[in-house]
Design an enzyme around this catalytic site. Structure first.
Site, PDB file in Angstrom:
ATOM      1  N   ASN A 139       0.987  -1.508   0.135  1.00  0.00           N
ATOM      2  CA  ASN A 139      -0.297   0.156   0.056  1.00  0.00           C
ATOM      3  C   ASN A 139       1.112   1.161   0.376  1.00  0.00           C
ATOM      4  O   ASN A 139      -0.223   2.684   0.101  1.00  0.00           O
ATOM      5  CB  ASN A 139      -0.844   0.246   1.116  1.00  0.00           C
ATOM      6  CG  ASN A 139      -0.292  -0.226   2.490  1.00  0.00           C
ATOM      7  OD1 ASN A 139       1.387  -0.267   2.832  1.00  0.00           O
ATOM      8  ND2 ASN A 139      -0.528   0.138   3.792  1.00  0.00           N
ATOM      9  N   HIS A 141       3.153   1.992   2.215  1.00  0.00           N
ATOM     10  CA  HIS A 141       3.978   2.255   3.818  1.00  0.00           C
ATOM     11  C   HIS A 141       5.517   2.450   3.287  1.00  0.00           C
ATOM     12  O   HIS A 141       5.925   0.586   2.709  1.00  0.00           O
ATOM     13  CB  HIS A 141       3.694   1.554   4.279  1.00  0.00           C
ATOM     14  CG  HIS A 141       3.924  -0.262   4.305  1.00  0.00           C
ATOM     15  ND1 HIS A 141       2.944  -0.763   4.970  1.00  0.00           N
ATOM     16  CD2 HIS A 141       4.869  -0.356   4.870  1.00  0.00           C
ATOM     17  CE1 HIS A 141       3.428  -1.922   4.747  1.00  0.00           C
ATOM     18  NE2 HIS A 141       4.644  -1.763   5.001  1.00  0.00           N
ATOM     19  N   GLU A 146       1.632   3.872   7.830  1.00  0.00           N
ATOM     20  CA  GLU A 146       1.145   3.705   6.508  1.00  0.00           C
ATOM     21  C   GLU A 146       0.255   4.759   5.878  1.00  0.00           C
ATOM     22  O   GLU A 146       0.623   5.789   6.437  1.00  0.00           O
ATOM     23  CB  GLU A 146      -0.414   2.868   7.439  1.00  0.00           C
ATOM     24  CG  GLU A 146      -0.258   1.541   8.598  1.00  0.00           C
ATOM     25  CD  GLU A 146       0.506   0.447   6.970  1.00  0.00           C
ATOM     26  OE1 GLU A 146      -0.095   0.871   6.155  1.00  0.00           O
ATOM     27  OE2 GLU A 146      -0.285  -0.791   7.570  1.00  0.00           O
TER      28      GLU A 146
HETATM   29  C1  GLP Z   1       6.645  -4.347   6.236  1.00  0.00           C
HETATM   30  C2  GLP Z   1       7.907  -3.114   7.024  1.00  0.00           C
HETATM   31  C3  GLP Z   1       8.335  -2.421   5.837  1.00  0.00           C
HETATM   32  C4  GLP Z   1       9.525  -3.125   4.709  1.00  0.00           C
HETATM   33  C5  GLP Z   1       7.927  -4.410   4.079  1.00  0.00           C
HETATM   34  C6  GLP Z   1       7.951  -4.687   2.702  1.00  0.00           C
HETATM   35  O1  GLP Z   1       6.102  -3.934   6.399  1.00  0.00           O
HETATM   36  N1  GLP Z   1       7.586  -2.383   8.336  1.00  0.00           N
HETATM   37  O2  GLP Z   1       9.783  -1.547   6.472  1.00  0.00           O
HETATM   38  O3  GLP Z   1       9.638  -2.312   3.221  1.00  0.00           O
HETATM   39  O4  GLP Z   1       7.331  -4.693   5.259  1.00  0.00           O
HETATM   40  O5  GLP Z   1       8.270  -5.484   2.852  1.00  0.00           O
HETATM   41  P1  GLP Z   1       8.653  -7.041   2.087  1.00  0.00           P
HETATM   42  O6  GLP Z   1       9.958  -6.842   1.347  1.00  0.00           O
HETATM   43  O7  GLP Z   1       8.797  -8.661   2.708  1.00  0.00           O
HETATM   44  O8  GLP Z   1       8.117  -7.062   0.680  1.00  0.00           O
END
Ligand code: GLP
Length: 244
Positions: A139, A141, A146
């Site tokens: 989304n 973030h 968020e």
């Molecule tokens: C979590 C972390 C973020 C990260 C996101 C994406 O929510 N708080 O900092 O960027 O995951 O994760 P992934 O790399 O598993 O898609």
């Protein structure tokens, strides 16, 4: 306003190698570098490459300090779902980083306001973050900021959306502590990495869409020195790379 540099590579392995090179070169240039570090699946191969490259080039972490972006709120210290556990397992233990140089928000505290203020103070005391790596949520973030988070926000406790909780580990808490978007934008250099087709829509929004708090990562277009590293899949939704 634009992202400073967009690097599109063949696959996630190449993206990991490029991110690792940027990491290592920065420490070679400044042995007392202050780093901002993320978690997430995207960064597992990146930390692997970093550990490999640091071993090969005999990089010393003696002067380096690290600040992680975020942590779940309400997990016991050492919980396997915590970001501390992830960091120890994927990076700190393998890189041989000393405890005194590792800063992470502690989600196992009662007084979260104090924890967040102390974290901001530690970042300031370290002279600010030189180089901050970021992943991105589906989304948009960054950290755990968020949609709707203010671009001026500082380190604080936030409520996680259901979609974020679902796409992260099973049974994670509903709250987290995170650096704010303002804190993130305070870093002197930012490197965002996104890989995989499931990130293509959000990548398109942050690069081709409007700058809006509805897409927190679009705030990066207000930053002077941000590099975005994508693999072909994550870049597949972009409208016109040349214009960026
Ligand atoms: C979590 C972390 C973020 C990260 C996101 C994406 O929510 N708080 O900092 O960027 O995951 O994760 P992934 O790399 O598993 O898609």
């Amino acid at each position: 306003m634009a992202i400073n540099k967009l690097i599109i590579l063949k696959n996630k392995e190449e993206a990991a190698r490029r991110a690792a090179e940027i990491f290592v070169e920065a420490i070679q240039r400044k042995p007392n570098l202050v780093l901002g570090l993320p978690t997430g699946k995207t960064f597992v191969p990146i930390y692997r490459e970093i550990v490999k490259l640091c071993g090969k080039k005999k990089i010393s972490f003696a002067g380096v300090k690290t600040f992680n972006l975020d942590e779940y709120f309400g997990l016991k210290f050492g919980d396997k779902r915590s970001f501390r556990y992830y960091m120890n397992r994927n990076f700190f233990s393998k890189a041989g980083m000393g405890e005194g140089k590792i800063f992470m928000l502690n989600g196992d505290v009662k007084d979260f306001r104090r924890e967040c203020l102390d974290y901001e103070r530690e970042i300031r005391k370290a002279g600010g973050i030189d180089l901050l790596f970021l992943g991105i949520g589906l989304n948009g973030h960054i950290g755990f900021n968020e949609p709707g988070s203010s671009f001026a926000s500082r380190t604080r406790r936030v409520k996680l959306t259901e979609s974020t909780r679902k796409s992260n580990a099973v049974g994670v808490p509903g709250y987290a502590l995170t650096m704010g978007i303002g804190t993130i934008l305070g870093a002197r250099k930012i490197v965002l990495v996104a890989t995989g087709r499931n990130k293509s829509l959000v990548v398109r929004k942050i690069i081709n869409g409007e700058i809006t708090t509805r897409v927190p990562a679009s705030a990066l277009r207000r930053h002077k020195n941000t590099t975005v590293i994508l693999d072909k899949d994550a870049a597949s939704g972009l409208k016109n790379n040349k214009k960026i």
